[in-house]
Write an enzyme that holds these catalytic residues in place. Structure first.
Site, mmCIF file in Angstrom:
data_model
loop_
_atom_site.group_PDB
_atom_site.id
_atom_site.type_symbol
_atom_site.label_atom_id
_atom_site.label_comp_id
_atom_site.label_asym_id
_atom_site.label_seq_id
_atom_site.Cartn_x
_atom_site.Cartn_y
_atom_site.Cartn_z
ATOM 1 N N ALA A 60 -0.979 -3.088 13.508
ATOM 2 C CA ALA A 60 -0.655 -1.708 13.156
ATOM 3 C C ALA A 60 0.197 -1.069 14.243
ATOM 4 O O ALA A 60 -0.059 -1.222 15.431
ATOM 5 C CB ALA A 60 -1.935 -0.908 12.957
ATOM 6 N N HIS A 87 23.289 -0.013 12.676
ATOM 7 C CA HIS A 87 24.628 0.440 13.037
ATOM 8 C C HIS A 87 24.899 0.058 14.489
ATOM 9 O O HIS A 87 23.969 -0.037 15.295
ATOM 10 C CB HIS A 87 24.756 1.958 12.876
ATOM 11 C CG HIS A 87 24.478 2.451 11.502
ATOM 12 N ND1 HIS A 87 25.433 2.499 10.516
ATOM 13 C CD2 HIS A 87 23.326 2.892 10.928
ATOM 14 C CE1 HIS A 87 24.901 2.959 9.403
ATOM 15 N NE2 HIS A 87 23.618 3.201 9.617
ATOM 16 N N ARG A 117 -1.642 -13.743 20.174
ATOM 17 C CA ARG A 117 -2.425 -14.979 20.035
ATOM 18 C C ARG A 117 -1.927 -15.778 18.832
ATOM 19 O O ARG A 117 -1.194 -15.264 17.989
ATOM 20 C CB ARG A 117 -3.915 -14.688 19.892
ATOM 21 C CG ARG A 117 -4.358 -14.035 18.599
ATOM 22 C CD ARG A 117 -5.860 -13.766 18.686
ATOM 23 N NE ARG A 117 -6.384 -13.095 17.519
ATOM 24 C CZ ARG A 117 -6.971 -13.723 16.494
ATOM 25 N NH1 ARG A 117 -7.088 -15.026 16.493
ATOM 26 N NH2 ARG A 117 -7.445 -13.018 15.482
ATOM 27 N N THR A 150 11.197 -6.692 16.442
ATOM 28 C CA THR A 150 12.641 -6.790 16.672
ATOM 29 C C THR A 150 13.141 -8.225 16.667
ATOM 30 O O THR A 150 14.348 -8.456 16.649
ATOM 31 C CB THR A 150 13.011 -6.146 18.017
ATOM 32 O OG1 THR A 150 12.309 -6.829 19.071
ATOM 33 C CG2 THR A 150 12.636 -4.670 18.047
ATOM 34 N N ASN A 161 0.821 -1.207 0.000
ATOM 35 C CA ASN A 161 0.000 0.000 0.000
ATOM 36 C C ASN A 161 0.863 1.269 0.000
ATOM 37 O O ASN A 161 2.092 1.204 -0.060
ATOM 38 C CB ASN A 161 -0.953 -0.020 1.201
ATOM 39 C CG ASN A 161 -2.295 0.613 0.902
ATOM 40 O OD1 ASN A 161 -2.362 1.626 0.210
ATOM 41 N ND2 ASN A 161 -3.356 0.012 1.413
#
Length: 306
Positions: A281, A238, A304, A286, A208
């Protein structure tokens, strides 16, 4: 694919003093250099192991796929690729016969044992190193090549984001990433990408508006993936250490089949999003996301299973 400059290849094959040193298992230190014969065939450099596939340097070259050669007064970072094509091996036999005619070792070097341990050696540039996940300091002698690619991509991105239909957009995205984008895949502008050559897009992908990819470390989007608006995917980072901070640390991002990335999400380097999974959203991912899982939050955590 990097190829040898013609003058360098000539120097290498004429010098006959090639020492090969694949990486050790740590992927950082080189093995003990081994002197071997080398030949050129159709602009490519080839070597063989006298002891065939039992050779320690051959096993390391196939396992690590990278290392270093020293020859003709040059030290070069290189990649290794095992050769399986029997017709090509025949041509390499001919090159060995022409170069080493009269040597008592020639018959051994064109034997089935040695043929089975034939390796293509190519120069290993900065993009190869980044794609392999190796840190590269920003003052690396080859870093100018990254800047050249970025400038190329900026020019193409300007055309992409001025395009007036999805077919034209697909065309420019294909030019940027260096491969044809399937007609089932849709990208809405604006779309931002810094280099492009390390991005791969599958079939029936939807991206999108206002998404951003930083792809020096590699971004793979598999089939059927949906990416919502304003998603950021980066395969580049970095070190936190101030003394090392001006070093590019790449880490590939893979979004597996049928995953859905929610609006405004961020996916950080060295992350794999599992098949069918959903990133909510605004999430910041990570760590790897298992298949059939919903994650949300900053940092993203599993909420979940599906």
């Amino acid at each position: 694919m990097n190829r040898w400059p013609e003058d360098e290849l000539s120097e290498i094959t004429e010098s006959d003093d090639l020492h090969i040193a694949p990486f050790r298992e740590d992927g950082e230190t080189y093995g003990t250099p081994t002197r071997i014969w080398s030949v050129a065939v159709e602009g490519e450099l080839y070597v063989r192991a006298y002891n065939g596939q039992d050779s320690s340097w051959y096993q390391a070259a196939v396992r690590e796929t990278a290392g270093q050669i020293e020859t003709a007064g040059m030290t070069k970072e290189v990649s290794f690729e095992s050769v399986e094509d029997e017709v090509l091996k025949d041509h390499i036999d001919e090159a060995y016969r022409a170069k080493y005619e009269g040597s008592p070792y020639l018959d051994s070097m064109i034997s089935e044992r040695a043929r089975s341990a034939t390796v293509r050696v190519r120069p290993r540039g900065i993009f190869d190193r980044l794609r392999a996940g190796e840190p590269v300091p920003l003052d690396d002698p080859e870093y100018a090549k990254v800047s050249e690619e970025v400038n190329r991509t900026i020019r193409l991105t300007k055309k992409l984001n001025a395009a007036t239909d999805v077919d034209e957009i697909r065309h420019y995205v294909g030019e940027i990433i260096g491969e044809e984008v399937d007609e089932s895949t849709t990208i809405f502008p604006p779309f931002h990408i810094n280099v492009g050559k390390h991005t791969s897009l599958g079939r029936n992908v939807f991206i999108n508006h206002a998404c951003s990819f930083l792809d020096l470390g590699g971004i793979t989007i598999e089939d059927e993936v949906m990416i919502s608006a304003r998603v950021n995917i980066t395969s580049e980072s970095h070190p936190v250490d101030p003394d090392r901070r001006k070093t590019m640390v790449p880490g590939e991002v893979v979004v597996e089949r049928n995953a859905w990335i929610g609006a405004g999400a961020t996916i950080l380097p060295d992350v794999r999003i599992g098949e069918n999974s959903v990133v909510a959203a605004g999430a910041v991912v990570t760590n790897d996301v298992p298949a059939n899982t919903v994650v949300a939050g900053v940092p993203a955590e599993e909420v979940r299973e599906l």
